[in-house]
Design a protein around this motif. Structure first.
Motif, PDB file in Angstrom:
ATOM      1  N   PRO A 140      -4.747  10.867  -7.568  1.00 13.27           N
ATOM      2  CA  PRO A 140      -5.368  10.472  -6.291  1.00 13.27           C
ATOM      3  C   PRO A 140      -5.827   9.009  -6.344  1.00 13.27           C
ATOM      4  CG  PRO A 140      -6.156  12.629  -6.957  1.00 13.27           C
ATOM      5  CD  PRO A 140      -5.361  12.083  -8.120  1.00 13.27           C
ATOM      6  N   THR A 141      -5.427   8.253  -5.334  1.00 11.05           N
ATOM      7  CA  THR A 141      -5.704   6.815  -5.309  1.00 11.05           C
ATOM      8  C   THR A 141      -6.299   6.409  -3.967  1.00 11.05           C
ATOM      9  OG1 THR A 141      -3.894   6.414  -6.865  1.00 11.05           O
ATOM     10  CG2 THR A 141      -4.662   4.529  -5.583  1.00 11.05           C
ATOM     11  N   THR A 142      -7.435   5.762  -4.042  1.00 11.93           N
ATOM     12  CA  THR A 142      -8.116   5.229  -2.867  1.00 11.93           C
ATOM     13  C   THR A 142      -7.829   3.742  -2.802  1.00 11.93           C
ATOM     14  OG1 THR A 142      -9.888   6.864  -3.100  1.00 11.93           O
ATOM     15  CG2 THR A 142     -10.397   4.873  -1.818  1.00 11.93           C
ATOM     16  N   ILE A 143      -7.506   3.257  -1.615  1.00 12.14           N
ATOM     17  CA  ILE A 143      -7.260   1.821  -1.452  1.00 12.14           C
ATOM     18  C   ILE A 143      -8.303   1.258  -0.490  1.00 12.14           C
ATOM     19  CG2 ILE A 143      -5.649   0.054  -0.619  1.00 12.14           C
ATOM     20  CD1 ILE A 143      -3.361   1.784  -1.590  1.00 12.14           C
ATOM     21  N   ILE A 144      -8.853   0.109  -0.869  1.00 10.34           N
ATOM     22  CA  ILE A 144      -9.799  -0.598  -0.006  1.00 10.34           C
ATOM     23  C   ILE A 144      -8.990  -1.616   0.803  1.00 10.34           C
ATOM     24  CG2 ILE A 144     -11.840  -2.082   0.097  1.00 10.34           C
ATOM     25  CD1 ILE A 144     -12.601  -0.908  -2.693  1.00 10.34           C
ATOM     26  N   TYR A 145      -9.041  -1.457   2.116  1.00  9.50           N
ATOM     27  CA  TYR A 145      -8.279  -2.303   3.034  1.00  9.50           C
ATOM     28  C   TYR A 145      -9.201  -3.257   3.788  1.00  9.50           C
ATOM     29  CZ  TYR A 145      -4.798   1.433   2.502  1.00  9.50           C
ATOM     30  OH  TYR A 145      -3.920   2.354   2.000  1.00  9.50           O
ATOM     31  N   ASP A 146      -8.652  -4.399   4.169  1.00 12.44           N
ATOM     32  CA  ASP A 146      -9.354  -5.330   5.055  1.00 12.44           C
ATOM     33  C   ASP A 146      -9.211  -4.854   6.499  1.00 12.44           C
ATOM     34  OD1 ASP A 146     -10.105  -7.090   3.030  1.00 12.44           O
ATOM     35  OD2 ASP A 146      -8.340  -8.372   3.275  1.00 12.44           O
ATOM     36  N   ALA A 149       0.831  -1.209   0.000  1.00  9.70           N
ATOM     37  CA  ALA A 149       0.000   0.000   0.000  1.00  9.70           C
ATOM     38  C   ALA A 149       0.864   1.257   0.000  1.00  9.70           C
ATOM     39  CB  ALA A 149      -0.932   0.007   1.209  1.00  9.70           C
ATOM     40  N   TYR A 150       1.934   1.244   0.781  1.00  6.01           N
ATOM     41  CA  TYR A 150       2.793   2.425   0.862  1.00  6.01           C
ATOM     42  C   TYR A 150       3.460   2.713  -0.477  1.00  6.01           C
ATOM     43  CZ  TYR A 150       2.082   1.511   5.800  1.00  6.01           C
ATOM     44  OH  TYR A 150       1.502   1.274   7.018  1.00  6.01           O
ATOM     45  N   ASP A 151       3.878   1.664  -1.190  1.00 12.27           N
ATOM     46  CA  ASP A 151       4.491   1.854  -2.510  1.00 12.27           C
ATOM     47  C   ASP A 151       3.468   2.378  -3.506  1.00 12.27           C
ATOM     48  OD1 ASP A 151       6.977   0.989  -1.657  1.00 12.27           O
ATOM     49  OD2 ASP A 151       6.576  -1.104  -2.163  1.00 12.27           O
ATOM     50  N   ILE A 152       2.280   1.794  -3.487  1.00  8.73           N
ATOM     51  CA  ILE A 152       1.224   2.248  -4.410  1.00  8.73           C
ATOM     52  C   ILE A 152       0.956   3.735  -4.183  1.00  8.73           C
ATOM     53  CG2 ILE A 152      -1.250   2.082  -4.944  1.00  8.73           C
ATOM     54  CD1 ILE A 152      -0.985  -0.973  -4.359  1.00  8.73           C
ATOM     55  N   LEU A 153       0.779   4.124  -2.925  1.00  9.12           N
ATOM     56  CA  LEU A 153       0.452   5.522  -2.619  1.00  9.12           C
ATOM     57  C   LEU A 153       1.626   6.459  -2.900  1.00  9.12           C
ATOM     58  CD1 LEU A 153      -1.606   4.953   0.632  1.00  9.12           C
ATOM     59  CD2 LEU A 153      -2.477   5.545  -1.643  1.00  9.12           C
ATOM     60  N   LYS A 154       2.813   6.004  -2.646  1.00  9.08           N
ATOM     61  CA  LYS A 154       4.009   6.833  -2.847  1.00  9.08           C
ATOM     62  C   LYS A 154       4.221   7.144  -4.331  1.00  9.08           C
ATOM     63  CE  LYS A 154       8.888   6.545  -1.612  1.00  9.08           C
ATOM     64  NZ  LYS A 154       9.853   5.675  -0.958  1.00  9.08           N
ATOM     65  N   LYS A 181     -11.124  14.400 -11.548  1.00  4.25           N
ATOM     66  CA  LYS A 181     -11.819  13.126 -11.740  1.00  4.25           C
ATOM     67  C   LYS A 181     -11.869  12.401 -10.397  1.00  4.25           C
ATOM     68  CE  LYS A 181     -10.551  11.900 -16.425  1.00  4.25           C
ATOM     69  NZ  LYS A 181     -10.535  12.567 -17.400  1.00  4.25           N
ATOM     70  N   PRO A 182     -12.854  11.518 -10.211  1.00  3.06           N
ATOM     71  CA  PRO A 182     -12.861  10.697  -8.999  1.00  3.06           C
ATOM     72  C   PRO A 182     -11.542   9.907  -8.922  1.00  3.06           C
ATOM     73  CG  PRO A 182     -14.946  10.496 -10.156  1.00  3.06           C
ATOM     74  CD  PRO A 182     -14.011  11.258 -11.058  1.00  3.06           C
ATOM     75  N   SER A 183     -11.147   9.523  -7.735  1.00  2.00           N
ATOM     76  CA  SER A 183      -9.877   8.820  -7.540  1.00  2.00           C
ATOM     77  C   SER A 183      -9.891   7.427  -8.159  1.00  2.00           C
ATOM     78  CB  SER A 183      -9.575   8.697  -6.043  1.00  2.00           C
ATOM     79  OG  SER A 183     -10.515   7.853  -5.424  1.00  2.00           O
ATOM     80  N   ALA A 184      -8.688   6.917  -8.415  1.00  2.00           N
ATOM     81  CA  ALA A 184      -8.548   5.506  -8.776  1.00  2.00           C
ATOM     82  C   ALA A 184      -8.876   4.721  -7.512  1.00  2.00           C
ATOM     83  CB  ALA A 184      -7.114   5.236  -9.213  1.00  2.00           C
ATOM     84  N   ILE A 185      -9.413   3.511  -7.674  1.00  2.00           N
ATOM     85  CA  ILE A 185      -9.710   2.670  -6.501  1.00  2.00           C
ATOM     86  C   ILE A 185      -9.079   1.299  -6.701  1.00  2.00           C
ATOM     87  CG2 ILE A 185     -11.505   1.587  -5.088  1.00  2.00           C
ATOM     88  CD1 ILE A 185     -13.397   3.843  -5.841  1.00  2.00           C
ATOM     89  N   ILE A 186      -8.295   0.889  -5.697  1.00  2.00           N
ATOM     90  CA  ILE A 186      -7.609  -0.402  -5.715  1.00  2.00           C
ATOM     91  C   ILE A 186      -8.015  -1.175  -4.460  1.00  2.00           C
ATOM     92  CG2 ILE A 186      -5.346  -1.532  -5.584  1.00  2.00           C
ATOM     93  CD1 ILE A 186      -4.230   0.987  -7.029  1.00  2.00           C
TER      94      ILE A 186
END
Length: 186
Positions: free
Chosen positions: A84-90, A74-79, A168-173
């Motif tokens: 703008p990127t949204t991540i869905i976490y467990d 997650a840190y690499d993806i965001l870095k 635009k809305p953020s990317a979502i991963i």
């Protein structure tokens, strides 16, 4: 900007809703730890409460306070994300129960916008961020496109960047604890 932050904090701490500019689109927000405030957003948007909402946190430190175990990737993806990127976490923790999806996940973004970051840091809690539209309607591309029902349904409208066109809305991963990665929105 200082007055706008103070006005937002007053409303958020009382369980109210704000309409504010983010690093992507205009958003409806509330304290992500307040279930009653989250419910108000579902009602205002006429949105099924089974559909989850995005939260904003100020930085990686705050992200770790609300997700049980943040996968290293997650840190690499965001870095390295170029937008703008949204991540869905467990396994989210310490947020309103009605924010957590049925599969025990939560979508979180660390915004780059100064207003958002400052507001979240001063609130000391995540901020819900959902597009300023009635569910099923088009996401407004500018402040003047926001539905009057949304404007009237919030407790405070931030008086910043109203002339600016939204991004635009953020990317979502979706990142699962088992290491799997799925792109939901590019």
């Amino acid at each position: 900007m200082k007055t706008e932050i103070e006005n937002c904090l007053t409303v958020l701490k009382k369980g109210g809703l704000i309409l504010y500019p983010t690093d992507t689109v205009w958003g409806i927000g509330c304290d992500a730890t307040n279930a009653e405030a989250v419910e108000k957003i579902f009602q205002l948007k006429k949105r099924n409460d089974k559909k989850s909402l995005i939260c904003l946190v100020s930085d990686f430190k705050m992200l770790n306070e609300y997700i049980e175990d943040v996968p290293e990737v997650a840190y690499d993806i965001l870095k390295y994300a170029s937008k703008p990127t949204t991540i869905i976490y467990d396994d989210p923790i310490r947020v309103a129960e009605n924010l957590i999806a049925e599969d025990n996940s939560l979508a979180i973004r660390v915004p780059k916008d100064d207003f958002c970051k400052t507001l979240i840091k001063k609130l000391r809690k995540p901020l819900v961020s959902t597009s300023a539209n009635v569910s099923g309607e088009k996401t407004p591309q500018s402040f003047k496109e926001i539905d009057p029902a949304i404007l009237e349904g919030v407790d405070y409208v931030v008086n910043l960047h109203r002339e600016k066109k939204s991004g635009k809305p953020s990317a979502i991963i979706k990142l699962k604890n088992d290491g799997s990665v799925k792109v939901i929105r590019k």
